[in-house]
Design a protein around this motif. Structure first.
Motif, short mmCIF file in Angstrom:
data_model
loop_
_atom_site.label_atom_id
_atom_site.label_comp_id
_atom_site.label_asym_id
_atom_site.label_seq_id
_atom_site.Cartn_x
_atom_site.Cartn_y
_atom_site.Cartn_z
N VAL A 235 0.83 -1.20 0.00
CA VAL A 235 0.00 0.00 0.00
C VAL A 235 0.87 1.26 0.00
CG1 VAL A 235 -1.74 1.33 1.25
CG2 VAL A 235 -1.90 -1.16 1.17
N ILE A 236 1.91 1.26 0.83
CA ILE A 236 2.85 2.39 0.87
C ILE A 236 3.50 2.57 -0.50
CG2 ILE A 236 4.97 3.28 1.89
CD1 ILE A 236 2.68 3.35 3.83
N MET A 237 3.87 1.46 -1.12
CA MET A 237 4.51 1.52 -2.43
C MET A 237 3.58 2.16 -3.46
SD MET A 237 5.55 -1.51 -5.05
CE MET A 237 3.87 -1.46 -5.67
N ILE A 238 2.29 1.82 -3.40
CA ILE A 238 1.32 2.39 -4.33
C ILE A 238 1.30 3.91 -4.20
CG2 ILE A 238 -1.14 2.57 -4.89
CD1 ILE A 238 -1.41 -0.35 -3.94
N MET A 239 1.20 4.39 -2.96
CA MET A 239 1.16 5.83 -2.73
C MET A 239 2.46 6.50 -3.17
SD MET A 239 -1.85 6.17 -1.76
CE MET A 239 -1.78 7.93 -1.44
N GLN A 240 3.57 5.83 -2.90
CA GLN A 240 4.87 6.39 -3.24
C GLN A 240 5.16 6.30 -4.74
OE1 GLN A 240 7.70 7.93 -1.86
NE2 GLN A 240 6.30 8.47 -0.23
N THR A 241 4.34 5.58 -5.46
CA THR A 241 4.43 5.56 -6.92
C THR A 241 3.55 6.64 -7.52
OG1 THR A 241 4.86 3.18 -6.92
CG2 THR A 241 4.13 4.15 -8.99
N LEU A 242 2.37 6.80 -6.94
CA LEU A 242 1.40 7.76 -7.48
C LEU A 242 1.86 9.21 -7.28
CD1 LEU A 242 -1.40 8.30 -8.69
CD2 LEU A 242 -2.33 8.21 -6.37
N ILE A 243 2.34 9.55 -6.10
CA ILE A 243 2.67 10.95 -5.77
C ILE A 243 3.81 11.51 -6.61
CG2 ILE A 243 3.44 12.49 -3.93
CD1 ILE A 243 1.83 10.84 -1.98
N PRO A 244 4.94 10.79 -6.78
CA PRO A 244 6.00 11.36 -7.63
C PRO A 244 5.55 11.63 -9.05
CG PRO A 244 6.85 9.54 -6.34
CD PRO A 244 5.36 9.53 -6.16
N VAL B 191 2.06 5.63 -16.26
CA VAL B 191 1.87 5.09 -14.91
C VAL B 191 0.56 5.59 -14.29
CG1 VAL B 191 3.06 6.95 -13.65
CG2 VAL B 191 3.08 4.62 -12.74
N ILE B 192 0.09 6.76 -14.70
CA ILE B 192 -1.17 7.30 -14.19
C ILE B 192 -2.34 6.38 -14.54
CG2 ILE B 192 -2.77 9.25 -14.33
CD1 ILE B 192 -0.17 9.84 -12.87
N TYR B 193 -2.23 5.72 -15.67
CA TYR B 193 -3.30 4.83 -16.13
C TYR B 193 -3.05 3.38 -15.70
CZ TYR B 193 -3.80 9.05 -18.88
OH TYR B 193 -3.91 10.37 -19.24
N ALA B 194 -1.80 3.04 -15.48
CA ALA B 194 -1.46 1.68 -15.06
C ALA B 194 -2.03 1.37 -13.68
CB ALA B 194 0.06 1.49 -15.05
N ILE B 195 -2.08 2.37 -12.81
CA ILE B 195 -2.56 2.15 -11.43
C ILE B 195 -4.04 1.77 -11.40
CG2 ILE B 195 -3.00 3.29 -9.21
CD1 ILE B 195 -0.38 4.84 -9.63
N PRO B 196 -4.96 2.58 -11.95
CA PRO B 196 -6.38 2.18 -11.89
C PRO B 196 -6.69 0.91 -12.68
CG PRO B 196 -6.10 4.11 -13.29
CD PRO B 196 -4.80 3.90 -12.58
#
Length: 306
Positions: free
Chosen positions: A131-140, A167-172
């Motif tokens: 979960v931390i990794m997800i947030m730390q990927t999205l914010i940068p 990466v903005i689209y890879a997450i959702p």
């Protein structure tokens, strides 16, 4: 001593070797760092995020608890950095470079293996780190890009840059496919796995190329401040927040440990891609990774008192 040896052998030495190879490659062949940066932003990073998210296992309770911790941690750390920036009267690109070097930390390639070693492969603590990794990927890839461009570009141009990143689209997409249990065809997933596996090597080679091409006008004062905020203030805030929230046990330990890792390579990639204090950012990543060999064993020792 066991943790010290583990971190040295399994994190510092491999990372240093890859960085050294990148530096040698630049000296020998004058490798184009812009090409490497583009590969990281548009190919390797999106593949890594998709694969990690698609394979992760987490439940709603863990997700909400970790997100609350992360929001508080990020807010307090950001406020602390702002105080330091104003006290030191930093200007222009150095302000965003300092922020990025502290609030973006290596939550994947460093934190995940560290988490699994400290907690003996525990799947629950791994889900917290994911979960931390997800947030730390999205914010940068959103706020990070905005900050390095805010002082030299319009909001419209910056948003256009952010929305152009895969990466903005890879997450959702990864979250939706996993949530609805939609299988990804093997012929598509296999190359994604290959590409995601190359992220760490390419990112470290990029850092090595950047270091190899630097003039080495060392930003001693600013790098020292960055390292202290990342490696000392970070875990200290983590301890404070879990205490304030009343979080205990493995959850508290995993969250605090996630705050103690060195500066992320994302800060270097952002600095290189958008020409925003790349020398300072490279030095901050390299030195924080090196010094973490001494600070993380201290944090691990203190976890036993929680």
């Amino acid at each position: 001593m066991t943790y010290f040896v583990y971190i040295l052998i399994n994190n510092i030495v491999p990372i240093s070797i890859m960085i050294a190879i990148g530096s040698v490659m630049y000296r020998a062949f004058k490798v184009d760092i812009r090409t490497l940066s583009k590969l990281n932003f548009y190919v390797f990073s999106p593949a890594l995020v998709f694969v990690k998210l698609y394979e992760s296992e987490m439940n709603l309770h863990v997700l909400m608890q970790v997100l609350l911790f992360f929001v508080l941690f990020f807010s307090l750390l950001f406020a602390l950095i702002e105080v330091v920036i104003r006290v030191k009267k930093m200007q222009g690109g150095m302000r965003s470079a300092m922020r990025n070097s502290v609030i973006f930390y290596n939550s994947a390639n460093y934190a995940i293996p560290l988490n699994q070693t400290v907690f003996a492969g525990n799947t629950y603590t791994l889900s917290i780190q994911i979960v931390i990794m997800i947030m730390q990927t999205l914010i940068p890839n959103t706020y990070g890009i905005y900050t390095v461009n805010a002082h030299k570009s319009t909001l419209k141009a910056t948003m256009k840059t952010i929305l152009s990143l895969p990466v903005i689209y890879a997450i959702p997409v990864a979250i939706l496919l996993r949530y609805f249990h939609v299988p990804v065809p093997h012929s598509i997933y296999l190359p994604l796995e290959y590409i995601s596996g190359a992220f760490m090597a390419t990112a470290l080679l990029t850092l090595g190329v950047q270091l190899g091409g630097m003039k080495w006008e060392f930003h001693f004062s600013n790098v020292l401040v960055s390292n202290m905020l990342r490696l000392a203030a970070g875990p200290a805030l983590g301890f404070l927040i879990v205490w304030l929230l009343g979080i205990e046990g493995l959850t508290a330990k995993a969250l605090v440990l996630s705050c103690a890792v060195p500066t992320s390579l994302s800060s270097v990639l952002l600095a290189i891609e958008y020409d925003n204090e790349p020398e300072f950012s490279s030095q901050a990543v390299f030195s924080s990774t090196l010094f973490s060999m001494f600070t993380i064993p201290v944090v691990i020792y203190l976890l036993d008192f929680m």
